[in-house]
Design an enzyme around this catalytic site. Structure first.
Site, PDB file in Angstrom:
ATOM      1  N   LYS A 121       0.826  -1.205   0.000  1.00  0.00           N
ATOM      2  CA  LYS A 121       0.000   0.000   0.000  1.00  0.00           C
ATOM      3  C   LYS A 121       0.864   1.259   0.000  1.00  0.00           C
ATOM      4  CE  LYS A 121      -3.326   2.828  -0.031  1.00  0.00           C
ATOM      5  NZ  LYS A 121      -4.482   2.878   0.848  1.00  0.00           N
ATOM      6  N   CYS A 173      -4.569  10.283   1.750  1.00  0.00           N
ATOM      7  CA  CYS A 173      -3.637   9.224   1.332  1.00  0.00           C
ATOM      8  C   CYS A 173      -2.295   9.721   0.830  1.00  0.00           C
ATOM      9  CB  CYS A 173      -4.304   8.370   0.251  1.00  0.00           C
ATOM     10  SG  CYS A 173      -5.869   7.634   0.753  1.00  0.00           S
TER      11      CYS A 173
END
Length: 425
Positions: free
Chosen positions: A208, A262
């Site tokens: 990720k 993010c």
């Protein structure tokens, strides 16, 4: 299957009601009492999240989903506990685990024997094994015996979370082998899509961070190329189109930095010292400098900003989603004010209080009479604006506007890495 979702915010709530709609009984746990009450009344707290309102109403009505502030009670009979608590960075740029740790410590003593705990969030590499699993064990369970732990990063775009749950492969990695296997099977049964079971939680954590760092560095490259284009009077949009016609080139779009939960956050998880991170640090530096760069270009175009009235349109971090975490609109305001501009902000998705919380003076409607306007997030609501009335100069902070339409209205256009419209003679 009984499932508990701890943290029913922007990601957790769509996740919870989707699981409930697939035939499971789900309890959503959250510390915000007003939010929980609203959810239990089937009042959609996220109207910009596609499909959420319908699923929330349906799962509340058929009692497959409910929310509670009592996390311990909520996880007590759960076969699977998903932790969807957001992790941000602190003032030093390190991962702030405080909210997640509090949730773990509350849930741990109440876990049933054999419970599967999945961290459905984004974390620095090693966090699940070194920090979170031991705190779960402190509740009295033994990892690999009557407790299983896995990590599975969210791979979702706010505004289309429900669609994305089945659109991309679900990545899973276990702290213990059985935890990984059980988590992979849970996601296969629940969402029916492809599941990638990796060798460990650490591999899944790094996967990720790799996604986020790639995008941040790609945007940083686009921004540097845009600055080169400015030196030579070129249009970066034309350049990127040509470069991306080669199948190995996937250059993104330049703009005034990167905002949201993010991309500006996760590269910093790589910069905490667990491994080399020079590229991540460089990408962050390039992107963080873009608001100032664009404001200086506007100042050069106008011959200075002292006393100029400047409007910032769209204060959320991206179009049509009412989220302001790490929005670059705040950076634009700071840079404009540093050069003496009088700045106002406008956003149809935010309340007056929300606009004020970002430090903006709220623009009065109709929007007109400014010396310049910067379109930070091009919401659909702005498509019908009469640009000539708003300002004689429009700055396209995300290269999202139709330049020809702006210029056809008699307005000067300035994009990122795009030559400004010449002044009228």
């Amino acid at each position: 299957m009984n499932v508990a979702v701890v943290g029913i915010g922007r990601i957790g709530l769509p996740l919870a009601v989707t699981i409930a709609s697939r035939g499971h009984r789900v309890t959503g746990c959250d510390i915000d009492a007003a939010h929980v009450e609203r959810v239990n009344r089937a009042e959609n707290p996220l109207p910009d999240e596609a499909g959420l309102g319908e699923l929330l109403s349906r799962t509340i009505a058929d009692r497959s989903f409910r929310a509670t502030t009592d996390t311990a009670a909520g996880v007590a009979d759960a076969d699977v506990v998903l932790f969807a608590v957001r992790v941000d960075v602190d003032a030093d740029g390190r991962a702030d685990l405080s909210h997640l740790l509090a949730a773990v410590d509350t849930a741990a003593p109440a876990l049933r024997p054999g419970a599967l705990c999945i961290f459905d969030t984004t974390l620095p590499v090693g966090t699940t094994r070194r920090i979170l699993a031991p705190r779960l064990e402190a509740g009295g369970r033994r990892l690999g015996q009557d407790l299983h732990v896995a990590f599975s990063p969210e791979r979702l775009l706010m505004g289309r979370v429900i669609e994305d749950l089945t659109k991309y492969p679900k990545v899973v990695g276990g702290v213990d082998p059985e935890g990984g296997r059980l988590a992979a099977e849970f996601y296969r049964q629940t969402f029916g899509g492809e599941v990638l079971l990796l060798s460990s939680a650490e591999a899944a954590e790094l996967s990720k961070l790799a996604e986020g760092a790639y995008r941040d560095l790609n945007i940083a490259l686009a921004n540097e190329l845009a600055m080169v284009a400015d030196v030579h009077g070129l249009d970066i949009a034309e350049v990127i189109r040509a470069a991306n016609s080669q199948p190995y080139s996937h250059i993104h779009v330049p703009g005034t930095g990167v905002g949201g939960h993010c991309i500006p956050v996760y590269p910093r998880f790589l910069m905490q010292g667990e491994g080399p991170s020079a590229l991540s640090a460089l990408g962050r530096a390039v992107n963080d400098a873009m608001p100032g760069y664009v404001v200086r270009r506007l100042a050069a175009l106008l011959g200075g900003l002292e006393g100029r009235r400047v409007l910032v349109l769209g204060l959320t971090f991206r179009p049509d989603v009412a989220v302001t975490f790490h929005t670059n609109a705040v950076d634009l305001r700071r840079e404009l004010e540093a050069l003496g501009a009088a700045v106002e902000g406008h956003d149809p998705l935010l309340s007056p209080e929300g606009i004020a919380s970002l430090g903006f003076r709220r623009a009065a409607e109709p929007l007109r009479g400014y010396d310049a306007a910067i379109v930070h997030s091009y919401h659909r609501a702005y498509a019908g604006l009469e640009w000539a009335q708003v300002a004689p100069v429009i700055v396209d902070a995300r290269n999202a506007l139709d330049r020809s339409a702006i210029e056809a209205a008699g307005v000067r256009y300035l994009g990122v890495g795009r030559p400004p419209t010449p002044a009228a003679r």
